[in-house]
Design an enzyme around this catalytic site. Structure first.
Site, PDB file in Angstrom:
ATOM      1  N   ALA A  66       1.235  -1.132   0.041  1.00  0.00           N
ATOM      2  CA  ALA A  66      -0.314   0.006  -0.206  1.00  0.00           C
ATOM      3  C   ALA A  66       0.828   1.039   0.340  1.00  0.00           C
ATOM      4  CB  ALA A  66      -1.016   0.117   1.168  1.00  0.00           C
ATOM      5  N   GLY A 110       0.767  -5.354   0.839  1.00  0.00           N
ATOM      6  CA  GLY A 110      -0.924  -5.683   0.062  1.00  0.00           C
ATOM      7  C   GLY A 110      -0.664  -5.367  -1.218  1.00  0.00           C
ATOM      8  N   GLU A 113      -0.420  -9.096  -0.947  1.00  0.00           N
ATOM      9  CA  GLU A 113      -1.958  -9.764  -0.046  1.00  0.00           C
ATOM     10  C   GLU A 113      -2.842  -9.251  -1.257  1.00  0.00           C
ATOM     11  OE1 GLU A 113      -2.106  -6.300   3.237  1.00  0.00           O
ATOM     12  OE2 GLU A 113      -3.194  -7.784   4.444  1.00  0.00           O
ATOM     13  N   GLU A 133       5.030  -5.200   7.110  1.00  0.00           N
ATOM     14  CA  GLU A 133       4.620  -4.270   7.578  1.00  0.00           C
ATOM     15  C   GLU A 133       4.625  -3.584   9.030  1.00  0.00           C
ATOM     16  OE1 GLU A 133       2.597  -6.533   6.084  1.00  0.00           O
ATOM     17  OE2 GLU A 133       1.018  -5.452   4.482  1.00  0.00           O
TER      18      GLU A 133
HETATM   19  N1  CO8 Z   1       4.698   3.278  -0.701  1.00  0.00           N
HETATM   20  C1  CO8 Z   1       5.193   3.983  -1.476  1.00  0.00           C
HETATM   21  N2  CO8 Z   1       5.885   3.872  -1.867  1.00  0.00           N
HETATM   22  C2  CO8 Z   1       6.944   3.486  -2.041  1.00  0.00           C
HETATM   23  C3  CO8 Z   1       6.594   1.860  -1.480  1.00  0.00           C
HETATM   24  C4  CO8 Z   1       5.385   1.836  -0.492  1.00  0.00           C
HETATM   25  N3  CO8 Z   1       4.530   0.734  -0.607  1.00  0.00           N
HETATM   26  N4  CO8 Z   1       6.825   1.016  -1.742  1.00  0.00           N
HETATM   27  C5  CO8 Z   1       8.763   1.951  -2.599  1.00  0.00           C
HETATM   28  N5  CO8 Z   1       8.050   3.232  -2.881  1.00  0.00           N
HETATM   29  C6  CO8 Z   1       8.651   4.279  -3.448  1.00  0.00           C
HETATM   30  C7  CO8 Z   1       9.599   5.131  -2.919  1.00  0.00           C
HETATM   31  O1  CO8 Z   1       9.456   5.806  -1.224  1.00  0.00           O
HETATM   32  C8  CO8 Z   1      10.744   4.834  -4.213  1.00  0.00           C
HETATM   33  O2  CO8 Z   1      10.151   6.355  -3.995  1.00  0.00           O
HETATM   34  P1  CO8 Z   1      11.404   7.433  -4.341  1.00  0.00           P
HETATM   35  O3  CO8 Z   1      12.200   7.446  -5.773  1.00  0.00           O
HETATM   36  O4  CO8 Z   1      10.202   8.215  -4.515  1.00  0.00           O
HETATM   37  O5  CO8 Z   1      12.253   7.826  -3.217  1.00  0.00           O
HETATM   38  C9  CO8 Z   1      10.702   4.000  -4.665  1.00  0.00           C
HETATM   39  O6  CO8 Z   1       9.065   3.180  -4.712  1.00  0.00           O
HETATM   40  C10 CO8 Z   1      11.730   2.760  -5.425  1.00  0.00           C
HETATM   41  O7  CO8 Z   1      12.137   2.359  -4.034  1.00  0.00           O
HETATM   42  P2  CO8 Z   1      13.543   2.042  -3.489  1.00  0.00           P
HETATM   43  O8  CO8 Z   1      14.007   3.060  -3.537  1.00  0.00           O
HETATM   44  O9  CO8 Z   1      13.057   2.346  -1.591  1.00  0.00           O
HETATM   45  O10 CO8 Z   1      13.250   1.190  -4.533  1.00  0.00           O
HETATM   46  P3  CO8 Z   1      14.856  -0.615  -3.267  1.00  0.00           P
HETATM   47  O11 CO8 Z   1      15.021  -1.182  -5.181  1.00  0.00           O
HETATM   48  O12 CO8 Z   1      16.309   0.737  -2.783  1.00  0.00           O
HETATM   49  O13 CO8 Z   1      13.835  -1.096  -2.291  1.00  0.00           O
HETATM   50  C11 CO8 Z   1      11.779  -2.110  -1.461  1.00  0.00           C
HETATM   51  C12 CO8 Z   1      12.633  -1.606  -3.022  1.00  0.00           C
HETATM   52  C13 CO8 Z   1      12.409  -3.181  -0.648  1.00  0.00           C
HETATM   53  C14 CO8 Z   1      10.941  -2.926  -2.032  1.00  0.00           C
HETATM   54  C15 CO8 Z   1      11.273  -1.322  -0.513  1.00  0.00           C
HETATM   55  O14 CO8 Z   1      10.661   0.048  -1.577  1.00  0.00           O
HETATM   56  C16 CO8 Z   1      10.206  -1.118  -0.111  1.00  0.00           C
HETATM   57  O15 CO8 Z   1      11.016  -1.473   1.116  1.00  0.00           O
HETATM   58  N6  CO8 Z   1       9.319  -0.435   0.083  1.00  0.00           N
HETATM   59  C17 CO8 Z   1       8.542  -0.776   1.350  1.00  0.00           C
HETATM   60  C18 CO8 Z   1       8.015  -2.344   1.105  1.00  0.00           C
HETATM   61  C19 CO8 Z   1       6.864  -2.123   2.551  1.00  0.00           C
HETATM   62  O16 CO8 Z   1       6.964  -1.521   3.886  1.00  0.00           O
HETATM   63  N7  CO8 Z   1       5.610  -2.561   2.458  1.00  0.00           N
HETATM   64  C20 CO8 Z   1       4.747  -2.254   3.101  1.00  0.00           C
HETATM   65  C21 CO8 Z   1       3.528  -1.063   2.638  1.00  0.00           C
HETATM   66  S1  CO8 Z   1       2.018  -1.034   4.594  1.00  0.00           S
HETATM   67  C22 CO8 Z   1       1.265  -2.181   3.482  1.00  0.00           C
HETATM   68  O17 CO8 Z   1       1.230  -2.301   2.511  1.00  0.00           O
HETATM   69  C23 CO8 Z   1      -0.224  -2.029   4.420  1.00  0.00           C
HETATM   70  C24 CO8 Z   1      -1.001  -3.073   3.409  1.00  0.00           C
HETATM   71  C25 CO8 Z   1      -2.406  -2.413   3.745  1.00  0.00           C
HETATM   72  C26 CO8 Z   1      -3.288  -2.910   3.134  1.00  0.00           C
HETATM   73  C27 CO8 Z   1      -4.481  -2.430   3.711  1.00  0.00           C
HETATM   74  C28 CO8 Z   1      -5.725  -2.259   2.913  1.00  0.00           C
HETATM   75  C29 CO8 Z   1      -7.323  -3.127   2.363  1.00  0.00           C
END
Ligand code: CO8
Length: 259
Positions: A66, A110, A113, A133
């Site tokens: 998400a 998400g 999921e 998360e």
């Molecule tokens: N949300 C917003 N932006 C994101 C997300 C995200 N989940 N994941 C990546 N991005 C963005 C980064 O901020 C970055 O943006 P920018 O270039 O502007 O800085 C861009 O995408 C590229 O990401 P990275 O530079 O971090 O890329 P890497 O290759 O270094 O890392 C990862 C990739 C490991 C995937 C890393 O981006 C990461 O850890 N992302 C977050 C993963 C995460 O925590 N996901 C869980 C989110 S919470 C959630 O999903 C709750 C679900 C609840 C659902 C409820 C609905 C019913």
């Protein structure tokens, strides 16, 4: 129909394909994307010519979760009152024709999921699955705590949800999370091949088989998902949620205070 955050196309006149299209954000799932996906799924489901659907992302990310930036400042009142995020995520559960997830790259939070809400997952060999998360001071909010244990068992699901570690495609297939693993460049051919086989069978039997397998899988899932949602929403009342998401947005390490 033109969409902003997804692309749709039809293959072989019978397979509806939805491609998540926020590449710069690694297909982070925001409310509008989920609304568009729900609309596209419903249109394909109601189209007599379509027999199966595929949801896919980019090579690097099916979806990295998400949208954390969008969630970071929400309070408990915001998410509970508006049923925020969760609202449009349920549409996929009402789709009666099969939906295949074709996953390459990250399927996290998400994103994992969403893949699990599809009827089965075909993974590329670079796929990575996870429920990270906990690092953000929250828990899975779209069924992750309910569907992951049903797919891979309690021990591995606990491991994933509590340590936030990722599972690669080989482990995911061994654990039963995905049905097949193929080389990245074969992913869409494999998914399309499976979809076309399904389209060749009787539509009613296909729908009945899907309904029955889901019945076996989803016993008491509703209670579990509602329970999870209340706790997911409640975590927006904590300091740690603000800290975890602010730390991510500002690219720093989180310092949790356990409150
Ligand atoms: N949300 C917003 N932006 C994101 C997300 C995200 N989940 N994941 C990546 N991005 C963005 C980064 O901020 C970055 O943006 P920018 O270039 O502007 O800085 C861009 O995408 C590229 O990401 P990275 O530079 O971090 O890329 P890497 O290759 O270094 O890392 C990862 C990739 C490991 C995937 C890393 O981006 C990461 O850890 N992302 C977050 C993963 C995460 O925590 N996901 C869980 C989110 S919470 C959630 O999903 C709750 C679900 C609840 C659902 C409820 C609905 C019913």
């Amino acid at each position: 129909m033109a969409y902003e955050f997804i692309q749709t196309r039809v293959e072989g006149d019978k397979v509806g394909i939805i491609t998540l299209n926020r590449p710069k954000q690694l297909n982070a799932l925001n409310g509008e994307l989920m609304r568009e996906m729900g609309q596209a799924l419903k249109e394909f489901d109601g189209n007599e010519a379509i027999g199966c659907m595929i949801i896919t992302g980019s090579e690097k990310a099916f979806a990295a979760g998400a949208d954390i930036g969008a969630m970071a400042t929400y309070s408990f009142a915001d998410v509970y009152r508006d049923d925020y995020i969760t609202r449009d995520w349920e549409t996929i559960r009402s789709i009666r024709k099969p939906v295949i997830a074709a996953v390459s790259g990250f399927a996290l939070g998400g994103g994992c999921e969403l893949a699990m809400m599809c009827d089965f997952i075909i993974a590329a060999d670079n796929a990575k699955f996870g429920q990270p998360e906990i690092k953000l001071g929250v828990i899975p909010g779209a069924g992750g705590t309910q569907r992951l244990p049903r797919a891979v068992g309690k021990s591995k699901a606990m491991d994933m949800c509590l340590t936030a570690r990722m599972m690669d495609a080989t482990e995911a297939e061994r654990a039963g999370l995905v049905s097949r693993v193929v080389p990245l460049d074969k992913l869409m051919d494999e998914a399309l091949g499976a979809a076309l086989i399904i389209c060749g069978f009787g539509r009613l039997a296909v729908m009945a088989a899907k309904e029955c397998v889901n019945r076996a899988f989803e016993g008491s899932l509703n209670d579990g998902v509602m329970f999870e949602r209340r706790l997911f929403h409640a975590l927006f009342a904590t300091t740690d949620q603000k800290e975890g998401m602010d730390a991510f947005v500002n690219k720093r390490a989180a310092a949790f205070k356990h409150q």
